[in-house]
Structure formats: structure tokens, C-alpha cells
Design a protein around this motif. Structure first.
Motif, PDB file in Angstrom:
ATOM      1  N   ALA A 129       1.048 -10.670   0.174  1.00  0.00           N
ATOM      2  CA  ALA A 129       0.493 -10.106  -1.057  1.00  0.00           C
ATOM      3  C   ALA A 129      -0.854  -9.474  -0.787  1.00  0.00           C
ATOM      4  CB  ALA A 129       0.360 -11.209  -2.110  1.00  0.00           C
ATOM      5  N   LEU A 130      -1.641 -10.093   0.061  1.00  0.00           N
ATOM      6  CA  LEU A 130      -2.973  -9.574   0.381  1.00  0.00           C
ATOM      7  C   LEU A 130      -2.888  -8.245   1.119  1.00  0.00           C
ATOM      8  CD1 LEU A 130      -6.061 -10.291   0.432  1.00  0.00           C
ATOM      9  CD2 LEU A 130      -5.659 -11.245   2.706  1.00  0.00           C
ATOM     10  N   SER A 131      -2.040  -8.192   2.132  1.00  0.00           N
ATOM     11  CA  SER A 131      -2.002  -6.997   2.975  1.00  0.00           C
ATOM     12  C   SER A 131      -1.328  -5.814   2.318  1.00  0.00           C
ATOM     13  CB  SER A 131      -1.273  -7.325   4.292  1.00  0.00           C
ATOM     14  OG  SER A 131       0.063  -7.642   4.041  1.00  0.00           O
ATOM     15  N   THR A 132      -0.538  -6.048   1.268  1.00  0.00           N
ATOM     16  CA  THR A 132       0.151  -4.934   0.614  1.00  0.00           C
ATOM     17  C   THR A 132      -0.444  -4.596  -0.738  1.00  0.00           C
ATOM     18  OG1 THR A 132       1.768  -6.481  -0.299  1.00  0.00           O
ATOM     19  CG2 THR A 132       2.342  -5.368   1.757  1.00  0.00           C
ATOM     20  N   ALA A 133      -1.459  -5.309  -1.141  1.00  0.00           N
ATOM     21  CA  ALA A 133      -2.060  -5.043  -2.446  1.00  0.00           C
ATOM     22  C   ALA A 133      -3.576  -5.123  -2.381  1.00  0.00           C
ATOM     23  CB  ALA A 133      -1.521  -6.038  -3.467  1.00  0.00           C
ATOM     24  N   TRP A 134      -4.148  -4.599  -1.298  1.00  0.00           N
ATOM     25  CA  TRP A 134      -5.609  -4.643  -1.148  1.00  0.00           C
ATOM     26  C   TRP A 134      -6.350  -4.096  -2.362  1.00  0.00           C
ATOM     27  CZ3 TRP A 134      -7.500  -7.650   2.377  1.00  0.00           C
ATOM     28  CH2 TRP A 134      -6.853  -7.822   3.592  1.00  0.00           C
ATOM     29  N   PRO A 135      -5.979  -2.926  -2.873  1.00  0.00           N
ATOM     30  CA  PRO A 135      -6.762  -2.364  -3.977  1.00  0.00           C
ATOM     31  C   PRO A 135      -6.775  -3.241  -5.214  1.00  0.00           C
ATOM     32  CG  PRO A 135      -5.337  -0.699  -3.005  1.00  0.00           C
ATOM     33  CD  PRO A 135      -4.898  -2.014  -2.458  1.00  0.00           C
TER      34      PRO A 135
ATOM     35  N   ARG B 243       4.670   1.796   3.480  1.00  0.00           N
ATOM     36  CA  ARG B 243       3.738   2.576   4.288  1.00  0.00           C
ATOM     37  C   ARG B 243       2.596   1.712   4.819  1.00  0.00           C
ATOM     38  NH1 ARG B 243       3.278   6.583   1.204  1.00  0.00           N
ATOM     39  NH2 ARG B 243       1.499   5.881  -0.019  1.00  0.00           N
ATOM     40  N   ASP B 244       2.098   0.791   3.991  1.00  0.00           N
ATOM     41  CA  ASP B 244       1.036  -0.101   4.444  1.00  0.00           C
ATOM     42  C   ASP B 244       1.505  -0.955   5.611  1.00  0.00           C
ATOM     43  OD1 ASP B 244      -0.714   0.860   2.580  1.00  0.00           O
ATOM     44  OD2 ASP B 244      -0.498  -0.816   1.186  1.00  0.00           O
ATOM     45  N   GLN B 245       2.745  -1.437   5.515  1.00  0.00           N
ATOM     46  CA  GLN B 245       3.301  -2.245   6.601  1.00  0.00           C
ATOM     47  C   GLN B 245       3.353  -1.424   7.897  1.00  0.00           C
ATOM     48  OE1 GLN B 245       4.464  -5.541   6.447  1.00  0.00           O
ATOM     49  NE2 GLN B 245       3.600  -5.663   4.397  1.00  0.00           N
ATOM     50  N   GLU B 246       3.807  -0.196   7.797  1.00  0.00           N
ATOM     51  CA  GLU B 246       3.933   0.650   8.980  1.00  0.00           C
ATOM     52  C   GLU B 246       2.574   0.939   9.611  1.00  0.00           C
ATOM     53  OE1 GLU B 246       5.945   4.108   7.645  1.00  0.00           O
ATOM     54  OE2 GLU B 246       7.905   3.127   7.447  1.00  0.00           O
ATOM     55  N   ARG B 247       1.557   1.073   8.773  1.00  0.00           N
ATOM     56  CA  ARG B 247       0.235   1.428   9.272  1.00  0.00           C
ATOM     57  C   ARG B 247      -0.505   0.244   9.882  1.00  0.00           C
ATOM     58  NH1 ARG B 247      -2.065   5.241   4.321  1.00  0.00           N
ATOM     59  NH2 ARG B 247      -0.826   7.103   4.806  1.00  0.00           N
ATOM     60  N   ILE B 248      -0.387  -0.928   9.255  1.00  0.00           N
ATOM     61  CA  ILE B 248      -1.247  -2.024   9.678  1.00  0.00           C
ATOM     62  C   ILE B 248      -0.649  -2.896  10.776  1.00  0.00           C
ATOM     63  CG2 ILE B 248      -0.474  -3.765   8.009  1.00  0.00           C
ATOM     64  CD1 ILE B 248      -3.462  -4.459   7.623  1.00  0.00           C
TER      65      ILE B 248
ATOM     66  N   LEU C 148       7.766 -10.969   1.069  1.00  0.00           N
ATOM     67  CA  LEU C 148       8.860 -11.082   2.008  1.00  0.00           C
ATOM     68  C   LEU C 148       8.673 -10.146   3.195  1.00  0.00           C
ATOM     69  CD1 LEU C 148      11.585 -12.318   2.683  1.00  0.00           C
ATOM     70  CD2 LEU C 148      12.672 -10.490   1.362  1.00  0.00           C
ATOM     71  N   CYS C 149       8.161  -8.949   2.935  1.00  0.00           N
ATOM     72  CA  CYS C 149       7.914  -7.995   4.020  1.00  0.00           C
ATOM     73  C   CYS C 149       6.981  -8.600   5.059  1.00  0.00           C
ATOM     74  CB  CYS C 149       7.306  -6.709   3.465  1.00  0.00           C
ATOM     75  SG  CYS C 149       8.530  -5.544   2.874  1.00  0.00           S
ATOM     76  N   CYS C 150       5.971  -9.285   4.563  1.00  0.00           N
ATOM     77  CA  CYS C 150       5.007  -9.903   5.469  1.00  0.00           C
ATOM     78  C   CYS C 150       5.670 -11.008   6.273  1.00  0.00           C
ATOM     79  CB  CYS C 150       3.833 -10.472   4.682  1.00  0.00           C
ATOM     80  SG  CYS C 150       2.687 -11.423   5.701  1.00  0.00           S
ATOM     81  N   ALA C 151       6.432 -11.867   5.592  1.00  0.00           N
ATOM     82  CA  ALA C 151       7.056 -12.997   6.278  1.00  0.00           C
ATOM     83  C   ALA C 151       8.022 -12.526   7.357  1.00  0.00           C
ATOM     84  CB  ALA C 151       7.793 -13.860   5.259  1.00  0.00           C
ATOM     85  N   GLU C 152       8.747 -11.449   7.084  1.00  0.00           N
ATOM     86  CA  GLU C 152       9.765 -10.971   8.015  1.00  0.00           C
ATOM     87  C   GLU C 152       9.168 -10.334   9.259  1.00  0.00           C
ATOM     88  OE1 GLU C 152      12.149  -8.433   5.623  1.00  0.00           O
ATOM     89  OE2 GLU C 152      13.492 -10.046   4.981  1.00  0.00           O
TER      90      GLU C 152
END
Length: 208
Positions: free
Chosen positions: A180-186, A84-89, A149-153
Motif C-alpha cells: 500500500a505504501l509503495s503504490t500510494a505514495w501521494p 507503472r509504479d511497480q515497474e519503476r521501483i 497483492l502486487c507487493c507481496a507477489e
């Protein structure tokens, strides 16, 4: 006639399969949503499968049809958050045309997560889980690797050109760090000030 009947039967079978898949997806989502509330309220250690199933209006059998145990659904929560974070950002990042706009997009994402109390509680539970269950390190590493991996792809070079580097090894490391940063902000913002000035945030995004 027989051929027409066979075609109709095939069509009905396909509809039935699709309907079953949609019901299964809906049930899984209901269980994950219910698990969020139970884990945030009781914590991972005290959470019970029965409570998760009951909160979703399902039986234990329905739970086990989708998850092996409460650890399985616990990890599913973070996998779903990652997606969901990937889809939003990514859409606003793609639309941003300057370094400042990208910094603002990331800052807004941070602010949204900061105000999500249940998400923060779940991330604390994730940290506690990692500490209490070191024997599960392999699965923890797999989840974090999936985040990276989600970020790299998605093509980090196009989203944040400031991080572009020609060295393949450095590119992989940067993608992993940003993923890791963009999917684990909290998980990281608890150690930084609640209010970030745009200057400081921009500096954090600047290339080395």
C-alpha cells in the motif's frame, strides 16, 4: 494447394486478430490518458464521458466498448498507476545492495511523485470519491487489496530484507503495508514534511 491456402488463411486471421487487439489496447490507453486530464481538471463529480471521449478523439461508443462508466475508467487510472509504479521501483530496489541504497531509491520515488501535480490532484479526487461514495466500499477495498497483492507477489523478502519475518501472518501484514505504501505514495505524503532527511527516512524503513 488447399492445405497451403488454409494455412495462409489461418495466418491472415491471426494477424487480423493481433492487429485488432493492438488497436483496442491503443484506444483504451488513449481513453485512460484523456481521463487523467479531465478528472484532474474537473474532478470526478463534474467530469463527463463526452469530454473524456472527445479529449481522446473517440466516440461515446468507443468509450463504452472499454469501460462501463466514468467510475470504471477512474479506477483504471489508479490500476495503471499501480502497475507503472511497480515497474519503476522494483528494478532499482533489486539492484540496491544496502539499506542506505534502498532508502535512497524510495526517497527518489517519493520526490518524483511529489512533483507530479496531476497525480497529486487525482489522488485527492480518489480520497474525495471514497468519502462521497461509501456504498462503493467493496470496489475500493478490492483496488487497495490488489495494490498490496502486487507487493507481496514480487517477493518483499528479497527487495527489503529488513522487513523479513518468519511468522507467516506478520509477513503477510508487512507485505500488505509495504504494498500500500509503495503504490500510494501521494496519498500519504501530504501529511508529512516535503523535505525528509535521510536519517528520518532510513529510520522509517528500519525493522521493528
Amino acid at each position: 494447394m488447399n492445405d497451403a491456402k488454409t494455412s495462409a488463411e489461418v495466418g491472415e486471421d491471426q494477424v487480423a486478430v493481433l492487429s485488432k487487439q493492438l488497436r483496442a489496447q491503443a484506444t483504451r490507453k488513449q481513453l485512460v490518458d484523456a481521463a487523467r486530464g479531465i478528472f484532474a481538471r474537473d474532478g470526478f463529480e463534474l467530469a463527463r464521458l463526452e469530454d473524456i471521449a472527445a479529449a481522446a478523439g473517440k466516440t461515446r461508443g468507443a468509450f463504452y466498448a472499454h469501460f462501463r462508466d466514468k467510475e470504471d475508467v477512474f479506477f483504471a487510472i489508479f490500476e495503471e498507476d499501480m502497475a507503472r509504479d511497480q515497474e519503476r521501483i522494483w528494478p532499482p530496489l533489486r539492484a540496491a545492495t544496502s539499506h542506505q541504497e534502498r532508502a535512497e531509491v524510495l526517497a527518489q520515488h517519493l520526490a518524483t511523485l511529489l512533483n507530479d501535480r496531476r497525480r497529486m490532484l487525482l489522488n485527492l479526487e480518489f480520497k474525495a470519491y471514497a468519502i462521497r461514495h461509501p456504498h462503493r466500499q467493496k470496489r475500493l477495498v478490492a483496488l487497495v487489496s490488489a495494490m498490496c497483492l502486487c507487493c507481496a507477489e514480487t517477493g518483499i523478502d528479497h527487495l527489503v530484507p529488513e522487513l523479513r519475518h518468519e511468522n507467516p501472518a506478520i509477513k503477510r501484514a508487512q507485505a500488505a503495508q509495504f504494498g500500500a505504501l509503495s503504490t500510494a505514495w501521494p496519498s500519504i505524503i501530504s501529511s508529512i514534511p516535503r523535505v525528509l532527511t535521510q536519517t528520518r527516512f532510513s529510520a522509517a524503513c528500519a525493522p521493528a
